[in-house]
Design a protein around this motif. Structure first.
Motif, mmCIF file in Angstrom:
data_model
loop_
_atom_site.group_PDB
_atom_site.id
_atom_site.type_symbol
_atom_site.label_atom_id
_atom_site.label_comp_id
_atom_site.label_asym_id
_atom_site.label_seq_id
_atom_site.Cartn_x
_atom_site.Cartn_y
_atom_site.Cartn_z
ATOM 1 N N GLU A 305 56.261 -44.543 -3.088
ATOM 2 C CA GLU A 305 56.966 -44.151 -2.033
ATOM 3 C C GLU A 305 58.368 -42.437 -2.515
ATOM 4 O O GLU A 305 58.635 -42.370 -3.724
ATOM 5 C CB GLU A 305 58.530 -44.764 -2.275
ATOM 6 C CG GLU A 305 57.917 -46.458 -1.926
ATOM 7 C CD GLU A 305 57.230 -47.007 -3.174
ATOM 8 O OE1 GLU A 305 57.623 -48.055 -3.292
ATOM 9 O OE2 GLU A 305 56.879 -46.439 -4.008
ATOM 10 N N ARG A 306 58.221 -41.573 -1.217
ATOM 11 C CA ARG A 306 58.968 -40.613 -1.987
ATOM 12 C C ARG A 306 60.336 -40.366 -2.085
ATOM 13 O O ARG A 306 60.485 -39.540 -2.363
ATOM 14 C CB ARG A 306 58.722 -39.404 -0.429
ATOM 15 C CG ARG A 306 57.205 -39.463 -0.201
ATOM 16 C CD ARG A 306 56.846 -38.440 1.292
ATOM 17 N NE ARG A 306 58.437 -37.073 1.198
ATOM 18 C CZ ARG A 306 56.980 -36.256 0.467
ATOM 19 N NH1 ARG A 306 56.156 -36.498 0.402
ATOM 20 N NH2 ARG A 306 57.948 -34.780 0.168
ATOM 21 N N ARG A 307 61.063 -41.539 -2.027
ATOM 22 C CA ARG A 307 62.695 -41.580 -1.577
ATOM 23 C C ARG A 307 63.123 -42.284 -3.450
ATOM 24 O O ARG A 307 63.821 -41.517 -3.458
ATOM 25 C CB ARG A 307 63.565 -41.751 -0.611
ATOM 26 C CG ARG A 307 63.061 -40.856 0.614
ATOM 27 C CD ARG A 307 63.744 -41.308 1.291
ATOM 28 N NE ARG A 307 62.901 -42.829 2.248
ATOM 29 C CZ ARG A 307 63.836 -43.075 3.653
ATOM 30 N NH1 ARG A 307 65.130 -42.942 3.767
ATOM 31 N NH2 ARG A 307 63.665 -44.365 3.828
ATOM 32 N N ALA A 308 62.027 -42.791 -4.334
ATOM 33 C CA ALA A 308 62.227 -43.851 -5.268
ATOM 34 C C ALA A 308 61.978 -43.083 -6.520
ATOM 35 O O ALA A 308 61.813 -41.892 -6.738
ATOM 36 C CB ALA A 308 61.384 -44.558 -5.277
ATOM 37 N N ALA A 309 62.997 -43.484 -7.137
ATOM 38 C CA ALA A 309 63.447 -42.879 -8.598
ATOM 39 C C ALA A 309 61.615 -42.394 -9.000
ATOM 40 O O ALA A 309 62.648 -41.401 -9.473
ATOM 41 C CB ALA A 309 63.906 -44.468 -9.621
ATOM 42 N N SER A 310 60.843 -42.523 -8.995
ATOM 43 C CA SER A 310 59.925 -41.868 -9.861
ATOM 44 C C SER A 310 58.848 -40.195 -8.925
ATOM 45 O O SER A 310 59.323 -39.570 -9.745
ATOM 46 C CB SER A 310 58.361 -42.672 -9.620
ATOM 47 O OG SER A 310 58.396 -44.263 -10.362
ATOM 48 N N ALA A 311 59.473 -40.511 -7.582
ATOM 49 C CA ALA A 311 58.780 -39.612 -6.879
ATOM 50 C C ALA A 311 60.412 -38.348 -7.807
ATOM 51 O O ALA A 311 59.817 -37.020 -7.455
ATOM 52 C CB ALA A 311 59.141 -39.822 -5.588
ATOM 53 N N GLN A 312 61.045 -38.854 -6.935
ATOM 54 C CA GLN A 312 62.185 -38.129 -8.180
ATOM 55 C C GLN A 312 62.589 -37.350 -9.058
ATOM 56 O O GLN A 312 62.707 -35.896 -9.193
ATOM 57 C CB GLN A 312 63.841 -38.401 -7.979
ATOM 58 C CG GLN A 312 63.849 -38.839 -5.790
ATOM 59 C CD GLN A 312 65.118 -39.201 -4.916
ATOM 60 O OE1 GLN A 312 66.210 -38.258 -5.659
ATOM 61 N NE2 GLN A 312 65.271 -40.611 -5.082
ATOM 62 N N LEU A 313 62.182 -38.461 -9.898
ATOM 63 C CA LEU A 313 61.610 -37.661 -11.106
ATOM 64 C C LEU A 313 60.689 -36.260 -11.374
ATOM 65 O O LEU A 313 60.525 -35.877 -11.792
ATOM 66 C CB LEU A 313 61.018 -38.610 -12.136
ATOM 67 C CG LEU A 313 62.915 -39.516 -12.976
ATOM 68 C CD1 LEU A 313 62.457 -41.039 -13.200
ATOM 69 C CD2 LEU A 313 63.291 -38.434 -13.561
ATOM 70 N N ALA A 314 59.628 -36.711 -10.731
ATOM 71 C CA ALA A 314 58.495 -35.945 -10.905
ATOM 72 C C ALA A 314 58.353 -34.817 -10.540
ATOM 73 O O ALA A 314 58.232 -33.679 -10.431
ATOM 74 C CB ALA A 314 56.750 -36.805 -10.198
#
Length: 555
Positions: A305-314
């Motif tokens: 998911e683009r807005r989730a924490a994983s994507a933001q950390l990436a």
């Protein structure tokens, strides 16, 4: 002899995975009293549903019969089972029953939509029951990848039904109740007319593994890591989140929960007493002051998911925390079909940072929450229903599950969304077919799949858009030249001239030779200009864009 009948009809979740909604009814044909089991959502993608926030079942059939709906029962708190309840609560107007953990999640959703907390009624586990019209319903505990999942024992004047919900046969689930074969045998002892059963993993040939089997491998991985450790999983899998947190704690790391859904699920589990011994967590602010090798982040976004924490950390920093070379990122989850591109995008972004990415290709760090084929065979053997109706699966899953049931001598019924099945007699039969479809949450508005909004958006995304403005004087003669604005189209075409100038020139040429009849009629002029623009664009850029024509008359 009674003319009353017992019916079952899926409106979502049968022939697809997601958007679960199952109707049961009893009474005179066409006047049955009804209950609804589950009311969930599916998630959109940019290819087929651009701009859509959520996808839900088409509930119009039930809304039109809301005066006959006695209650809604939610088997567990996954979004594909509870996510649409608040969106349809006002239209359906029936009380929602769920066990404590699920009720906690459902009430929060209701509050977001301005519905009262008493709209959701907390139910106790079997043998306690809830009366709803001619039905008596009990929540039969069953293990799954979320706490307090339950099958439903549905007693009717025509016999007992068991609706399995989502389940796995886990004797050591870590959080929540273990599968109790003796309890299931007791409930089934006096006969079960129909088992309506989860079909997700019918093609998986090996018995399912317990959640408890993951602990040692996860602990070893975390203990060997030298930098910061990040792990993502389904936020609702409280047992997995606990296993990950305990592995971090044993490795001397402080635990940080990142992402609203992750925090919300743990809070709900603690508030309802499902979770009593979760490791101490620290805030992102506190974690920033700690050595990297002493920190473990548990984050949302296992499905890309683009807005989730994983994507933001990436992509960069999230709440002041940043991943660096030598850190470890664990995907303790299975990628749901359709989400592969988003997950791979995150993995590559992490790799570019020098982060070591570990996924679950070898099965060490994730187990499914659904029953595999041998587990389905075992539940069939325990319940021994007269009729087996597969649900929660794509068409291929349902069809294979019917074959599995018939191989054991049971009657199997393939009932996809909209199929009304009459369960009254010894043999089930199809009583009717109801048109079903999709409802989209688009911003704050619910729209039907056939309303054209999403179709138009896809067409604009694929073909671009041109707006042309034409002014005519009192004599219906062009006043000045037309002008165009383009969106989503290249600035120049094959002629190497500005695309806008080419379009405007072709429009001017048409207007100058158009006859009085064409210029006098808005409809005729509109259609003619539209054709000119699309053909002109086709010649220049090889595409026929969507077109908006604005005609102003000076009268």
């Amino acid at each position: 002899m009674s003319r009353d009948r017992l019916i079952y009809m899926p409106l979502g979740g049968a022939g697809e995975i997601g958007m679960n909604a199952y109707v049961y009814g009893y009474g005179a044909p066409g006047a049955e009293r009804l209950i609804l089991v589950d009311l969930g959502v599916a998630f959109p993608d940019m290819d087929s549903t651009p701009g859509v926030d959520l996808i839900m079942p088409d509930m119009n059939w039930l809304i039109e019969r809301a005066d006959r709906l006695d209650a809604i029962f939610i088997t567990h708190a996954h979004e594909d089972h509870v996510g649409a309840a608040a969106h349809f609560y006002r239209a359906l107007g029936a009380p929602v029953h769920a066990r404590a953990f699920t009720a906690n999640i459902a009430r929060a959703k209701m509050a977001e939509h301005g519905h009262p907390p008493e709209a959701v009624i907390t139910a106790s586990a079997w043998p306690e029951t809830v009366a709803a019209g001619p039905f008596t319903i009990g929540f039969l505990p069953m293990s799954h990848s979320i706490p307090e999942s339950a099958a439903l024992v549905i007693d009717t004047p025509a016999g007992r039904l068991i609706h399995s919900g989502d389940f796995k046969l886990d004797a050591t689930p870590i959080v929540g109740e273990a599968f109790d074969p003796e309890l299931w045998a007791e409930v089934s002892r006096d006969g079960v007319k129909a088992l309506i059963c989860d079909s997700t993993n019918v093609f998986s040939p090996h018995p399912g593994r317990s959640e408890a089997s993951l602990g040692p491998a996860i602990e070893t991985l975390v203990a060997q890591a030298t930098g910061m450790v990040v792990a993502t999983t389904f936020a609702s899998n409280v047992a997995r989140v606990k296993t990950l947190a305990e592995a971090g704690q044993r490795a001397g790391r402080s635990i940080v929960l990142l992402g609203r859904a992750m925090r919300r699920m743990i809070e709900a589990a603690v508030e309802t007493g499902v979770l009593t011994d979760f490791p101490h967590v620290v805030s992102p602010e506190e974690a920033r002051e700690l050595p990297r090798e002493n920190v473990m982040l548990l984050v949302t976004g296992s499905q890309g998911e683009r807005r989730a924490a994983s994507a933001q950390l990436a992509r960069g920093k999230y709440q002041g925390l940043e991943l660096k070379e030598g850190d470890l990122f664990l995907f303790s989850s299975k990628t749901i079909p359709g989400n592969e591109r988003g997950v791979i995008r995150i993995m590559n972004a992490l790799s570019e940072k020098g982060v070591d990415v570990v996924d679950d290709d070898n099965g060490q760090y994730h187990v499914s929450g659904h029953a595999n084929r041998p587990d389905l065979e075992r539940i069939h053997q325990i319940v021994t229903p007269d009729i087996l109706i597969p649900m929660h699966g794509e068409h291929r899953h349902l069809r294979e599950h019917v074959k599995l049931a018939e191989a054991r001598g049971m009657q199997g019924v393939l009932a996809v969304n909209g199929t009304m099945v009459d369960l009254t007699g010894a043999q089930a039969s199809v009583a009717d077919y109801v048109e079903t479809g999709r409802t989209y949450l688009d911003g704050s508005v619910l729209i039907g799949a056939m309303d054209g909004v999403v179709r138009d958006r896809i067409r604009m995304a694929l073909n671009g858009h041109v707006t042309a403005t034409i002014i005519l004087d009192e004599e219906d003669e062009p006043l000045g030249d037309p002008w165009c604005e383009i969106m989503g189209l290249p600035d120049t075409g094959t002629s190497n001239a500005a695309l806008v100038e080419v379009l405007e020139a072709d429009l001017s040429q048409f207007l100058n030779r158009a006859n009085e009849k064409t210029l006098a009629s808005d409809d005729t002029l509109h259609e003619s200009l539209r054709r000119v623009l699309r053909q002109s664009a086709q010649n220049e850029i090889g595409k026929k864009p969507e077109v908006t024509i604005i005609i102003s008359r000076m009268r």
